[in-house]
Structures are given as structure tokens and as C-alpha cells.
Scaffold this active site. Structure first.
Site, PDB file in Angstrom:
ATOM      1  N   ASN A   1     -11.220  -2.314  -4.923  1.00 48.95           N
ATOM      2  CA  ASN A   1     -10.473  -1.333  -5.733  1.00 48.95           C
ATOM      3  C   ASN A   1     -11.207  -0.960  -7.028  1.00 48.95           C
ATOM      4  OD1 ASN A   1      -7.225  -2.628  -4.722  1.00 48.95           O
ATOM      5  ND2 ASN A   1      -8.316  -0.842  -3.952  1.00 48.95           N
TER       6      ASN A   1
ATOM      7  N   ASP B   1       0.831  -1.217   0.000  1.00 45.13           N
ATOM      8  CA  ASP B   1       0.000   0.000   0.000  1.00 45.13           C
ATOM      9  C   ASP B   1       0.861   1.262   0.000  1.00 45.13           C
ATOM     10  OD1 ASP B   1      -2.423   1.362   0.025  1.00 45.13           O
ATOM     11  OD2 ASP B   1      -2.435   1.517   2.216  1.00 45.13           O
TER      12      ASP B   1
HETATM   13  C1  IPE Z   1      -5.397  -2.597  -0.051  1.00 39.41           C
HETATM   14  O1  IPE Z   1      -5.082  -1.263  -0.177  1.00 39.41           O
HETATM   15  C2  IPE Z   1      -5.427  -3.262  -1.400  1.00 39.41           C
HETATM   16  C3  IPE Z   1      -4.121  -3.451  -2.046  1.00 39.41           C
HETATM   17  C4  IPE Z   1      -2.950  -3.106  -1.573  1.00 39.41           C
HETATM   18  C5  IPE Z   1      -4.177  -4.113  -3.324  1.00 39.41           C
HETATM   19  P1  IPE Z   1      -6.197  -0.143  -0.248  1.00 39.41           P
HETATM   20  O2  IPE Z   1      -5.493   1.156  -0.410  1.00 39.41           O
HETATM   21  O3  IPE Z   1      -7.203  -0.474  -1.282  1.00 39.41           O
HETATM   22  O4  IPE Z   1      -6.893  -0.234   1.184  1.00 39.41           O
HETATM   23  P2  IPE Z   1      -7.772   0.835   1.961  1.00 39.41           P
HETATM   24  O5  IPE Z   1      -8.859   1.270   1.013  1.00 39.41           O
HETATM   25  O6  IPE Z   1      -6.882   1.965   2.315  1.00 39.41           O
HETATM   26  O7  IPE Z   1      -8.272   0.124   3.170  1.00 39.41           O
HETATM   27  C1  IPE Z   2      -1.681   0.201  -3.215  1.00 37.80           C
HETATM   28  O1  IPE Z   2      -1.426   1.554  -3.298  1.00 37.80           O
HETATM   29  C2  IPE Z   2      -1.897  -0.432  -4.547  1.00 37.80           C
HETATM   30  C3  IPE Z   2      -3.308  -0.734  -4.849  1.00 37.80           C
HETATM   31  C4  IPE Z   2      -4.305  -0.629  -4.024  1.00 37.80           C
HETATM   32  C5  IPE Z   2      -3.602  -1.204  -6.175  1.00 37.80           C
HETATM   33  P1  IPE Z   2      -2.607   2.606  -3.285  1.00 37.80           P
HETATM   34  O2  IPE Z   2      -3.048   2.845  -4.689  1.00 37.80           O
HETATM   35  O3  IPE Z   2      -3.710   2.212  -2.363  1.00 37.80           O
HETATM   36  O4  IPE Z   2      -1.867   3.888  -2.741  1.00 37.80           O
HETATM   37  P2  IPE Z   2      -2.415   4.909  -1.658  1.00 37.80           P
HETATM   38  O5  IPE Z   2      -2.777   4.106  -0.447  1.00 37.80           O
HETATM   39  O6  IPE Z   2      -3.600   5.583  -2.262  1.00 37.80           O
HETATM   40  O7  IPE Z   2      -1.270   5.824  -1.435  1.00 37.80           O
HETATM   41 MG    MG Z   3      -4.098   2.536  -0.392  1.00 33.57          MG
END
Ligand code: IPE
Ligand code: IPE
Ligand code: MG
Length: 227
Positions: free
Chosen positions: A60, A12
Site C-alpha cells: 500500500n 477492502d
Molecule cells: C488489501 O487490499 C490490503 C488491505 C485491505 C489493507 P488492496 O486493495 O491493497 O489489495 P489489491 O491491491 O486490490 O490486491
Molecule cells: C481497503 O480499501 C483499505 C486499504 C487498503 C487501506 P481500499 O483503499 O483498497 O479500497 P478500494 O479497493 O480501492 O475500493
Molecule cells: Mg482495495
């Protein structure tokens, strides 16, 4: 020695990493991807048998079409570009997650990579893609009922995507959020969790090494008491 068979990672923080540099969020995803090969190599060198990477959650889909498309393309390109290298390095790729809503093209690609990489391997990399733990558990229960099986821990376990895989000893989540975001809820009942503030593109082998070292200091009880 606490043997580590399985490490799960919630990668993340890509979006924030890019925004901090005045770049679009997708730039962060591209940078985050660059990390993966060397971390797989590191896991393999440390005799870790399973590495599960959270790549795309079912939730997502709530993101912009632009970001979702970018992530799907990135996965496809990763598989195309790396398949030969993965096979050469004895890395098996397996996908876990829902197949519905994925294009035929992507499903076929995943199946091809799974098949080609499944012959001779030292480590299995599970790509959790289009993954939701709650959905996984519901699907497992549905299968168990269909099999007319008695509902037990074992029947539920044996109908999960991870049926032949030991539960992760370790979960690493980068990005500073202390939550599971619907990731492997069943499998992580006794997993040791490491939440890191670092954003995913900044995570490196040294961070991984430190966590493995920390893990060695932990006495795991599974409900019993320290002796
Ligand atoms: C979790 O991250 C999903 C992945 C890393 C693929 P998210 O960024 O989607 O999680 P939340 O929404 O902050 O809980
Ligand atoms: C994790 O990074 C990757 C996916 C969820 C695909 P994020 O896209 O959630 O990045 P932040 O949390 O918004 O910085
Ligand atoms: Mg995230």
C-alpha cells in the site's frame, strides 16, 4: 459445532465506496474505520479469541503520499481515542507487520497500547499494519537459520508474527476481489474463505453472523476424506 477461534478480515473497498458517493477516497477510509468497534464487540460476544484485521499492506506504500499519510493518521487517532475503551472492554491489541519504515512516534504508541491492553483480556485484535506475508515468511526463515534450527513446519511457524496464535478458521474479504493480496499465506493453508461483493464500509454484524452460520455447514477435511 465448528469452533471459531480466529477470524481474519481483508477490509477492502473503502476507496470505491467513497468514489461512488463522489467523495475522496480518504472519506471511505474514515467510514470504514467506524465499522471496527462494533465488529470487535460482535466477535467477542461470539467467543472468537482472535480477530486479525488487514489495515495496511507493505504494497500500500505504492499509493499517493496523501492517502498513505491519511491512513497512518487514522490508525494513530484510533489508538489514541480508543485505548481506554479497549482496556475496559477487555480487548487486547497486537500489531503484526514490519516495524521498519514506521515513525518512532507510531512504534512507541503501538508498544504502549500493546502493553496496556495485555493485562486482562477476552479477545486479541491483531492489526496487520505494514504487513506482507512473504516478508513475514522470509524473516521467519532468517530467524530459524540464525537459531541454527532445523527447518520444519514448527520452526517456521514459531518464528512468524503469529507464533502463538491458531491459524484462522475463517477469512472474510469484502470488496469483490477474489485474492489474498499477500495476507497470511502460511497461516491460511486450510482456512475457509468468504469473498463478499459488499464494500467494507457496508459490511455489518448481520453479514458476519451469516458467515458464521455458513461456516457451521462446512465439513473440514485437512486432506483426509469424508467419513
Ligand atoms: C488489501 O487490499 C490490503 C488491505 C485491505 C489493507 P488492496 O486493495 O491493497 O489489495 P489489491 O491491491 O486490490 O490486491
Ligand atoms: C481497503 O480499501 C483499505 C486499504 C487498503 C487501506 P481500499 O483503499 O483498497 O479500497 P478500494 O479497493 O480501492 O475500493
Ligand atoms: Mg482495495
Amino acid at each position: 459445532m465448528n469452533k471459531v477461534n480466529h477470524v481474519a478480515i481483508i477490509m477492502d473497498g473503502n476507496g470505491r465506496w467513497a468514489l461512488k458517493r463522489n467523495k475522496p477516497r480518504n472519506f471511505g477510509h474514515q467510514e470504514g474505520l467506524k465499522n471496527i468497534s462494533s465488529l470487535i464487540d460482535f466477535a467477542k460476544k461470539n467467543k472468537i479469541k482472535f480477530l486479525t484485521l488487514f489495515v495496511f499492506s507493505l504494497d500500500n506504500w505504492k499509493r499517493s503520499k496523501r492517502e498513505v499519510n491519511f491512513l497512518f493518521n487514522l490508525l494513530e487517532k484510533f489508538l489514541d481515542k480508543n485505548i481506554n475503551e479497549l482496556i475496559k472492554k477487555k480487548i487486547k491489541i497486537k500489531s503484526i507487520g514490519e516495524r521498519k519504515n514506521l515513525s518512532k512516534k507510531l512504534i512507541n504508541k503501538i508498544k504502549k497500547v500493546e502493553k496496556l491492553s495485555s493485562v486482562n483480556y477476552d479477545i486479541t485484535v491483531n492489526l496487520a499494519f505494514n504487513y506482507s506475508s512473504k516478508t513475514e515468511i522470509i524473516e521467519s526463515l532468517k530467524k530459524s537459520i540464525k537459531q541454527k534450527a532445523k527447518i520444519t513446519v514448527d520452526t517456521i511457524k514459531n518464528n512468524l508474527y503469529t507464533k502463538n496464535i491458531p491459524d484462522p478458521e475463517l477469512l472474510i474479504r469484502t470488496g469483490g476481489k477474489n485474492r489474498l493480496s499477500d495476507f497470511m499465506l502460511w497461516q491460511m493453508s486450510y482456512t475457509e474463505i468468504f469473498f463478499l461483493n459488499k464494500l467494507w464500509p457496508d459490511f455489518n454484524k448481520n453479514d458476519f453472523k451469516k458467515i458464521l452460520r455458513e461456516y457451521q455447514k462446512i465439513k473440514r477435511n485437512f486432506g483426509s476424506i469424508d467419513d
